[in-house]
Structure formats: C-alpha cells, structure tokens
Design an enzyme around this catalytic site. Sequence first.
Site, PDB file in Angstrom:
ATOM      1  N   TYR A 127       0.836  -1.208   0.000  1.00 63.45           N
ATOM      2  CA  TYR A 127       0.000   0.000   0.000  1.00 63.45           C
ATOM      3  C   TYR A 127       0.871   1.259   0.000  1.00 63.45           C
ATOM      4  O   TYR A 127       0.691   2.165  -0.819  1.00 63.45           O
ATOM      5  CB  TYR A 127      -0.922  -0.003   1.225  1.00 63.45           C
ATOM      6  CG  TYR A 127      -1.575   1.324   1.499  1.00 63.45           C
ATOM      7  CD1 TYR A 127      -2.589   1.821   0.674  1.00 63.45           C
ATOM      8  CD2 TYR A 127      -1.166   2.114   2.576  1.00 63.45           C
ATOM      9  CE1 TYR A 127      -3.182   3.052   0.926  1.00 63.45           C
ATOM     10  CE2 TYR A 127      -1.746   3.342   2.834  1.00 63.45           C
ATOM     11  CZ  TYR A 127      -2.753   3.805   2.000  1.00 63.45           C
ATOM     12  OH  TYR A 127      -3.316   5.034   2.243  1.00 63.45           O
ATOM     13  N   LYS A 131       1.228   4.147  -2.958  1.00 61.82           N
ATOM     14  CA  LYS A 131       0.939   5.563  -2.711  1.00 61.82           C
ATOM     15  C   LYS A 131       2.164   6.434  -3.011  1.00 61.82           C
ATOM     16  O   LYS A 131       2.022   7.543  -3.527  1.00 61.82           O
ATOM     17  CB  LYS A 131       0.482   5.764  -1.253  1.00 61.82           C
ATOM     18  CG  LYS A 131      -0.886   5.172  -0.944  1.00 61.82           C
ATOM     19  CD  LYS A 131      -2.013   5.845  -1.711  1.00 61.82           C
ATOM     20  CE  LYS A 131      -2.324   7.229  -1.184  1.00 61.82           C
ATOM     21  NZ  LYS A 131      -3.461   7.870  -1.895  1.00 61.82           N
TER      22      LYS A 131
END
Length: 281
Positions: A127, A131
């Site tokens: 994740y 990002k």
Amino acid sequence: MDKILVTGANGQLGSELLALSSNYPQFEWFFADRTKITLDNLDLLKTQLNDIKPTIILNCGAYTAVDKAETEKDLANRINDLAVEVIAKYSAKNKVKLIHVSTDYVFDGTSSSALNEEAPTKPINVYGASKRAGEIACLKENLNSIILRTSWVYSKFGNNFVKTMQRLMQERDAVNVVNDQIGSPTYAADLAQAMIKIISSEKWIPGIYNYSNEGEISWYEFALAIKELGGYNCDVTGIPSASYPTPAKRPEFSLLDKKKIKDTYNLDIPYYKESLKNIFT
C-alpha cells in the site's frame, strides 16, 4: 465558477467534503463515487474526466485496504499510482488545480522525530509503495499539483479505528491495542476544511504538505482517549505489534511535521483530542 471534482465521494474524506460543501456555494461541487470516476479502469477514467470538465480536482479516492494490498498488488498500483498519473496528466493539460491525498505509509517508520516533507521515503508495504509511486507520478506529470500527506484518518463516516473501538468497547470487557506504533490521528473533517481553505486561498503553492491533528501518541493512547470520551467501561491493554501480526507491516513511527502547511496557508490545526470530541457529539 470553479467546478470541483471530488473523487472517492463515499469515503471518509469525500463524505466530510460533501457535508461541508453547502457552506461554499461559490463552488460547483461534483462528488464522484466509483460509478462516476472509475479509478481501476484507466481508459474509462480519461473519458470521465473529459466529460466532467472540472477546474479543481480533490483526489480523495484510493485503494486503502492496507493488508489486502499485499495480495492485490496490481489493483492497488492501478488505483494508487496509474490512475493518479492519468488525473495528473489531465489536470496539467487542462490547467486544472489538483490536490492529491497521500499517506504517512510512504515512510519506513525508523525516524525518532517528526517527519517533514523532505524526509526520505521508504515504504515497507505494498500500500505504501503504491501511494509513493502515485506521489512521484503526480509530481512528474503536474508540477503545479499539491500533495497532502495525512495519517490515521477517522470520521463519523466509513470504517475506521475510532468506530471499531467504539463498537468493541461496548461489546467486550477488554481490548488489546498496539502501543509501539507512534503518530497522530487525523479527523477527516479537519482535513476537508484545510483542503477548502487551500482552494479558497489567493495563493497556490505546489508541492508536498503534511497534515494531521496535533499530538504524538500510540494507537493504545488513542484507544484510551476514545474510552475516556465515550465513557466506556472496558479494560484497554497495550501490546507490542509482534503480538498482533498483520499481513502488511506498519511504520513504527510516522509522526508528521505540519510546520510547512501551517505557515504557508495560515492553518490552525486542532489537538487530536479536541477533534476526537466531535465523534461523540
């Protein structure tokens, strides 16, 4: 009149922006859920942006299932990186102001002091890596964009730590919460208000900015504050992260330094406990 496109309209931040939007009739607001802005279908996304024709984009949409991302890497990257690239290209080409929301998970958690915008990034999970890739794409494709890094987001809307603790503390006699991950929570309504202040400002200064509420706490201390404000009769015990293994590793320390955004946009950022009270009113 500026037309504001808010992606991720059903998420915590999008929902808070919707709740605030009626106070700002000087803007035309367009709230896009997954049916109106399809972040996982890049060709369709390009068509949708051309159809909506915003003059400001608040990109609040993201793949946020941190643990699930470990096994859904392609989907996380498509939404958090490739879709951001499409949005940044569109905004640069059409001279659209873009605020893209990012995360403290771009850091590895080894710092011992508050992280400013220049601190080196080194994500430790899929994740966070997706990002960070989205940040890089955003800055590469649109030098005039603003990126807001935030942390530990909660709201009256959606699923989050505060609502989970409220439920568990009413259902159980005791809960265990990790006490060795340090940062600061962000009340989504405060972040939404900060975003509106930026787009309402006469100055637009691109780059990366940090935003979270003030305070330096662990998740355990956050749970204690929730217990206190909710008046729950539940024992809260702090435990090490090693006792609560998750598929995705979390940063141990991700406290954000907010000096840049406070100085640039004259923001008064509330202390975390003052904002937390809003959940209980």
